[in-house]
Write an enzyme that holds these catalytic residues in place. Sequence first.
Site, PDB file in Angstrom:
ATOM      1  N   ASN A   1       1.099  -0.516  -0.382  1.00 57.37           N
ATOM      2  CA  ASN A   1      -0.266   0.204   0.241  1.00 57.37           C
ATOM      3  C   ASN A   1       0.473   1.132  -0.050  1.00 57.37           C
ATOM      4  O   ASN A   1       0.484   2.417  -0.656  1.00 57.37           O
ATOM      5  CB  ASN A   1      -0.998   0.076   1.401  1.00 57.37           C
ATOM      6  CG  ASN A   1      -2.254  -1.049   0.555  1.00 57.37           C
ATOM      7  OD1 ASN A   1      -2.721  -1.204  -0.487  1.00 57.37           O
ATOM      8  ND2 ASN A   1      -3.494  -0.774   1.991  1.00 57.37           N
TER       9      ASN A   1
ATOM     10  N   GLY B   1      -7.507   8.030  -1.339  1.00 59.86           N
ATOM     11  CA  GLY B   1      -8.185   8.354  -0.345  1.00 59.86           C
ATOM     12  C   GLY B   1      -8.830   7.145  -0.032  1.00 59.86           C
ATOM     13  O   GLY B   1      -7.775   6.314  -0.708  1.00 59.86           O
TER      14      GLY B   1
ATOM     15  N   CYS C   1      -8.528   2.621   3.133  1.00 58.90           N
ATOM     16  CA  CYS C   1      -7.075   2.302   3.124  1.00 58.90           C
ATOM     17  C   CYS C   1      -5.130   3.058   3.303  1.00 58.90           C
ATOM     18  O   CYS C   1      -4.532   2.777   3.875  1.00 58.90           O
ATOM     19  CB  CYS C   1      -6.168   0.724   1.914  1.00 58.90           C
ATOM     20  SG  CYS C   1      -7.561  -0.639   2.866  1.00 58.90           S
TER      21      CYS C   1
HETATM   22  C1  UDX Z   1      -6.175   0.415  -1.579  1.00 54.12           C
HETATM   23  C2  UDX Z   1      -5.654  -1.410  -2.730  1.00 54.12           C
HETATM   24  O1  UDX Z   1      -5.392  -1.417  -3.606  1.00 54.12           O
HETATM   25  C3  UDX Z   1      -6.367  -2.485  -2.313  1.00 54.12           C
HETATM   26  O2  UDX Z   1      -4.362  -3.321  -2.382  1.00 54.12           O
HETATM   27  C4  UDX Z   1      -5.503  -3.027  -0.496  1.00 54.12           C
HETATM   28  O3  UDX Z   1      -6.363  -3.938   0.576  1.00 54.12           O
HETATM   29  C5  UDX Z   1      -6.434  -1.567   0.308  1.00 54.12           C
HETATM   30  O4  UDX Z   1      -6.442  -0.389  -0.180  1.00 54.12           O
HETATM   31  P1  UDX Z   1      -8.617   0.723  -1.914  1.00 54.12           P
HETATM   32  O5  UDX Z   1      -9.022   1.956  -0.942  1.00 54.12           O
HETATM   33  O6  UDX Z   1      -9.773  -0.520  -2.752  1.00 54.12           O
HETATM   34  O7  UDX Z   1      -7.380  -0.491  -2.134  1.00 54.12           O
HETATM   35  O8  UDX Z   1      -8.124   1.992  -3.464  1.00 54.12           O
HETATM   36  P2  UDX Z   1      -7.283   1.947  -4.886  1.00 54.12           P
HETATM   37  O9  UDX Z   1      -8.343   1.338  -6.299  1.00 54.12           O
HETATM   38  O10 UDX Z   1      -6.296   1.056  -4.665  1.00 54.12           O
HETATM   39  O11 UDX Z   1      -7.913   3.166  -4.864  1.00 54.12           O
HETATM   40  C6  UDX Z   1      -6.581   4.512  -3.817  1.00 54.12           C
HETATM   41  C7  UDX Z   1      -7.028   5.195  -4.161  1.00 54.12           C
HETATM   42  O12 UDX Z   1      -5.814   5.865  -5.329  1.00 54.12           O
HETATM   43  C8  UDX Z   1      -7.938   6.031  -4.899  1.00 54.12           C
HETATM   44  O13 UDX Z   1      -8.819   7.313  -3.629  1.00 54.12           O
HETATM   45  C9  UDX Z   1      -8.112   6.243  -5.619  1.00 54.12           C
HETATM   46  O14 UDX Z   1      -8.756   7.570  -5.967  1.00 54.12           O
HETATM   47  C10 UDX Z   1      -6.143   6.009  -5.636  1.00 54.12           C
HETATM   48  N1  UDX Z   1      -6.017   6.274  -6.709  1.00 54.12           N
HETATM   49  C11 UDX Z   1      -6.141   5.053  -7.831  1.00 54.12           C
HETATM   50  C12 UDX Z   1      -4.675   7.092  -8.008  1.00 54.12           C
HETATM   51  O15 UDX Z   1      -5.438   8.830  -8.108  1.00 54.12           O
HETATM   52  N2  UDX Z   1      -4.458   6.728  -9.202  1.00 54.12           N
HETATM   53  C13 UDX Z   1      -4.280   5.760  -9.809  1.00 54.12           C
HETATM   54  O16 UDX Z   1      -3.359   5.646 -10.485  1.00 54.12           O
HETATM   55  C14 UDX Z   1      -5.272   4.968  -8.202  1.00 54.12           C
END
Ligand code: UDX
Length: 454
Positions: free
Chosen positions: A214, A263, A266
Amino acid sequence: MKITVIGTGYVGLVTGACLAEMGNHVVCLDLDARRIASLNQGQLPIHEPGLLDVVLRNARAGRLEFTTDTDHAVAHGLLQFIAVGTPPSEDGSADLQHVLAAARAIAERMAGYKLIVNKSTVPVGTADRVRDTVAGVLAARGLAADFTVVSNPEFLKEGSAVQDFMRPDRVIVGSEDHRATELMRAVYAPFMRNRDRLVLMDVRSAEFTKYAANAMLATRISFMNELALLAETLGADIEHVRTGIGMDPRIGTHFLYAGTGYGGSCFPKDVRALIKTAQDAGQAFHILPAVQAVNERQKQVLVDKICARFGPDLSGRRFALWGLAFKPGTDDMREAPSLAIIERLLALGAEVVAYDPQAMDQARQALGPRAGLSFAVLADAALTGADALVIATEWKEFRSPDFAHLAATLHERVVFDGRNLFEPAELQAAGLEYHAIGRGTASAPPFDTAHAQR
Ligand code: UDX
């Protein structure tokens, strides 16, 4: 196999439902009686695509039970998954009280061997604390220490949690005990029939892997967001740059999207916890505080652009805001960048009319009643009377709007896009002014859409 899952939050519910789907008999325990009652009526506490089907099918088949009865739950499972919350304490470290309470609940009731599986995201060393807790209770009960603790961190993403669990790219198991390892292999074998993706390691490495993953992903996002700011200043387009670097297999195409900042439940929490873990271990983690600082600044970038366009006093201005959830496919508002955007727009005197396909109830709860803030039932309805459109979350339904309609509706014909959803030339052709993230090339050739697909 008989399995108990303690905690019916995101991780617990998905784990329990998907394990039942493979034919296991699963009992899910939660102390929250209202939550269990609504699960028993077929209502999920979260929005997660596909989950309701799996829950209903397996509950009907008698393979999935929801209960508040700890005696029954502990007696049931040979495997006891701990999937309770680990909210941040004030100092940023993960609060382990629920994990340790679950460990005690098992120890106080168990009779015969139990495999205790830590699925909650917990700092390195937690399995040892769980082991000590259980051993202490068993000793006081005059019983032999007939149990094992393994670490099995969860990597599921909100919005694709069921798919992630059913087809994992890897299953991390931290186990130093042969019997426990074989049980874990047996549980996960049906999910990995084509290729064994179980990665076995020691318990501490497994615990650390979750935070490392993460923190690495959060770092990638902040890095891209910082590059985006610079791209804008230099007159380059971060979307071209993203495509260019992503084709290097060492970099890869995923998680390179500049936006309004990360956000969710996690990344912010786990980055904070890893910084604290490093501190406690007497080692400064130099990169992660910068990752956090860049992310906090990124949440302000859209409003900075709005102020640059309309001036710092926004009274009398109305903004349509599309997208509230921290990402598409979920109703989760935890640490959503939209919260910071709304707070600041309201503080500057603006009116905000927000729309989200799933998260409006959660947003209402998170923000409380606010002067100047209202919600629209449809994306289109939010536009009425607005000066400009602000996009904070990239829901699919926002990807292909009728630009002519936008131009005809928005008083000032301006779009502030925090997710780089559109081709700038298309908006310009429709007479719209377009402000996105890291796209400093108003006069550049059109972006190569062949590589633009997310
Ligand atoms: C994340 C991890 O991916 C997952 O493996 C773990 O178990 C929990 O945390 P999640 O919180 O569901 O999962 O969201 P994720 O899809 O990873 O996105 C996290 C944040 O990053 C979001 O706010 C998203 O908008 C942002 N993000 C993601 C970006 O700004 N740019 C990107 O390229 C990818």
